[in-house]
Design a protein around this motif. Sequence first.
Motif, mmCIF file in Angstrom:
data_model
loop_
_atom_site.group_PDB
_atom_site.id
_atom_site.type_symbol
_atom_site.label_atom_id
_atom_site.label_comp_id
_atom_site.label_asym_id
_atom_site.label_seq_id
_atom_site.Cartn_x
_atom_site.Cartn_y
_atom_site.Cartn_z
ATOM 1 N N VAL A 104 62.246 64.172 109.561
ATOM 2 C CA VAL A 104 62.446 65.465 107.715
ATOM 3 C C VAL A 104 61.791 65.554 107.375
ATOM 4 N N VAL A 105 61.264 64.569 107.238
ATOM 5 C CA VAL A 105 59.426 64.253 106.080
ATOM 6 C C VAL A 105 58.546 65.168 106.333
ATOM 7 N N MET A 106 58.784 65.435 107.507
ATOM 8 C CA MET A 106 57.531 66.009 107.423
ATOM 9 C C MET A 106 58.012 67.793 107.605
ATOM 10 N N ALA A 128 67.250 71.976 100.173
ATOM 11 C CA ALA A 128 68.190 70.924 99.059
ATOM 12 C C ALA A 128 68.924 69.793 100.576
ATOM 13 N N VAL A 129 68.940 70.596 101.866
ATOM 14 C CA VAL A 129 70.074 69.384 102.694
ATOM 15 C C VAL A 129 68.275 68.642 103.430
ATOM 16 N N THR A 173 66.788 63.277 104.165
ATOM 17 C CA THR A 173 65.868 61.966 103.576
ATOM 18 C C THR A 173 66.440 60.964 102.820
ATOM 19 N N ALA A 174 67.185 60.436 101.875
ATOM 20 C CA ALA A 174 67.874 60.224 100.460
ATOM 21 C C ALA A 174 68.999 59.651 101.201
ATOM 22 N N LEU A 204 69.906 54.193 103.882
ATOM 23 C CA LEU A 204 70.183 53.195 105.656
ATOM 24 C C LEU A 204 69.280 52.324 106.225
ATOM 25 N N TYR A 205 67.971 53.652 106.150
ATOM 26 C CA TYR A 205 66.986 52.281 106.449
ATOM 27 C C TYR A 205 66.702 50.696 105.480
#
Length: 78
Positions: free
Chosen positions: A19-21, A52-53, A58-59, A64-65
């Motif tokens: 997701v970050v990539m 935005a999604v 990511t947040a 959760l991580y």
Amino acid sequence: MKTALVIVLLIISVILAIVVMMQEGKEGGLTSAVSGTTETYWSKNKGKSKEAVLKKITAVLGILYMIIALLLSSKFIK
């Protein structure tokens, strides 16, 4: 229980990296500040919903991580 949490943590970390990539980079920075390049409304807001999604995902995955990592390092989970 601990094995299941480790597996979930690994899955979250892989999804989080993907997701970050997928997120677009900031093209601004020091170069645009020096050159005085201004952005138009269209360039600022195109793809806003996708970004935005991705930021929300990511947040959530980051939170959760951290929670699972803290659970694994605590003495409550054996």
